[in-house]
Enzyme design. Structure first.
Site, PDB file in Angstrom:
ATOM      1  N   LYS A 154     -27.373  44.917  30.255  1.00  0.00           N
ATOM      2  CA  LYS A 154     -26.170  45.697  29.917  1.00  0.00           C
ATOM      3  C   LYS A 154     -26.451  46.625  28.734  1.00  0.00           C
ATOM      4  CE  LYS A 154     -22.978  42.094  31.414  1.00  0.00           C
ATOM      5  NZ  LYS A 154     -22.170  41.013  30.850  1.00  0.00           N
ATOM      6  N   LYS A 181     -27.870  42.031  43.574  1.00  0.00           N
ATOM      7  CA  LYS A 181     -26.827  41.019  43.766  1.00  0.00           C
ATOM      8  C   LYS A 181     -25.503  41.740  44.047  1.00  0.00           C
ATOM      9  CE  LYS A 181     -24.570  39.918  39.566  1.00  0.00           C
ATOM     10  NZ  LYS A 181     -24.110  39.110  38.477  1.00  0.00           N
ATOM     11  N   LYS A 214     -19.280  44.085  41.739  1.00  0.00           N
ATOM     12  CA  LYS A 214     -18.277  45.159  41.733  1.00  0.00           C
ATOM     13  C   LYS A 214     -18.854  46.423  41.083  1.00  0.00           C
ATOM     14  CE  LYS A 214     -13.760  46.598  41.225  1.00  0.00           C
ATOM     15  NZ  LYS A 214     -12.626  46.545  42.112  1.00  0.00           N
TER      16      LYS A 214
END
Ligand code: AMP
Ligand code: TRP
Length: 334
Positions: free
Chosen positions: A112, A194, A197
């Site tokens: 991230k 994976k 969203k």
């Protein structure tokens, strides 16, 4: 006493079949065997850029999805993280006994942080809040997908560090273990990453059959199957075969294996069979969700009642923790 489990999910809006198969379906089964706490982790969500009304909408939608998927408020305690302030209180305390190096080596953090110009402290400390979520309920098992295993390792380090410093004998906090399923990592429709969203490669659990078909039809399969007559190998089919294993009866999974290897079915036939089985499982969930969506106040009340129940346990843990750490309590016991 029944052992406790805890799990959390980010309010990303609609549940998708990745977090449904990886975690939530397991919650629904385990709620019958354990004292269960399930939390929509909106404080975790604000470590990424967000729009406040949108967050609120997605939080509600996630709660609807969880209830529709079968989380039963008469069996499990379902609540919003921001409605139980003890989570952030314990997270602060845990920050003081968590080595910085442990946080910096978390893969989720590195991934991230690499995408951001300026990295905020909350992103680094995300797994400390996660440890607080779990340990506040003295939970021993945490039903999650594979991507959370490293975070749970850190939760155990935190439990161990705190126990060693403040309550060695007997150790106050248990060391929580992940409880994985066979479907611990669902790959997205792109067949590579994976299902997530944020990557836009999902199938939502509330999607209409037509929309699910629009996504399954072009999905990649075993590259050896260029024509219908080419034989294939199911284990090289990255999306459709694993989803058959998750949604289809065993007899169908065997049929898929034979028909793929012998080229008796084209990939479209195989996808149609998968669609039928996905729709069979998701239709009752979609219907329950429609019912819940027509009564938002009921969902809000369920969450508030859940938070009140959660606070009974959470405040007791905080009281013990503060007592052992030499931190005076407020006059109302908090
Ligand atoms: P999230 O939606 O990222 O908050 O994840 C909620 C739960 O679902 C966690 O236990 C995750 O490990 C699990 N999960 C999320 N995405 C997947 C996936 N693609 N496959 C398996 N489990 C998943
Ligand atoms: N980090 C988890 C995820 O992204 C969500 C989460 C927060 C969680 N707190 C938790 C999961 C506690 C299990 C237990 O999926």
């Amino acid at each position: 006493m029944m052992a406790r489990i805890f799990s959390g999910i980010q309010p990303s809006g609609e549940l998708h079949i990745g977090n449904y198969l990886g975690a939530v379906k397991n919650w629904v089964q385990l709620q019958h065997q354990f004292e269960s706490y399930f939390c929509v982790v909106n404080y975790h969500a604000i470590t990424a850029a967000y729009d406040p009304p949108e967050l609120q909408r997605r939080t509600h939608e996630m709660a609807v999805g969880l209830l529709a998927a079968g989380v039963d408020p008469s069996k499990a305690t379902l609540f919003l993280q921001s409605q139980v302030p003890e989570h952030t209180e314990l997270a602060w305390i845990f920050n003081t006994i968590t080595p910085l190096g442990e946080l910096e080596r978390q893969v989720a953090f590195k991934e991230k942080a690499a995408k951001q110009e300026q990295v905020m402290a909350g992103l680094l400390n995300y797994p400390v809040l996660q440890a607080a979520d779990i340990l506040l309920y003295l939970a021993e098992l945490v039903p999650v997908g594979e991507d959370q295993v490293q975070h749970l390792e850190l939760s155990r380090v935190i439990a161990r560090n705190w126990n060693a410093r403040f309550s060695p004998e007997p150790p106050y906090f248990p060391e929580p273990q992940p409880r994985l399923t066979h479907t611990r990592r669902i790959v997205g429709l792109d067949g590579q990453s994976k299902m997530s969203k944020s990557l836009g490669n999902t199938i939502g659990i509330l999607e209409e059959p037509e929309s699910i078909w629009e996504k399954l039809r072009p999905a990649v399969t075993d590259p050896a199957r260029q024509r219908k007559t080419d034989k294939g190998e199911p284990t090289k089919c990255p999306v459709i075969y694993p989803l058959h294993q998750a949604f289809s009866p065993e007899a169908t999974v065997h049929e898929v294996e034979t028909n793929c290897r012998q080229a008796k079915w084209g990939c479209i036939d195989c996808k149609k069979s998968l669609l039928t089985n996905i729709v069979n499982e998701l239709t009752p969930i979609r219907e329950r969700a429609r019912d819940l969506q027509s009564n938002p106040a009921r969902v809000t009340e369920t969450l508030e009642a859940g938070a009140a129940k959660a606070r009974v346990v959470a405040s007791k843990t905080i009281r013990h923790v503060k007592e052992k750490m030499g931190l005076p309590l407020a006059s109302n016991g908090g």
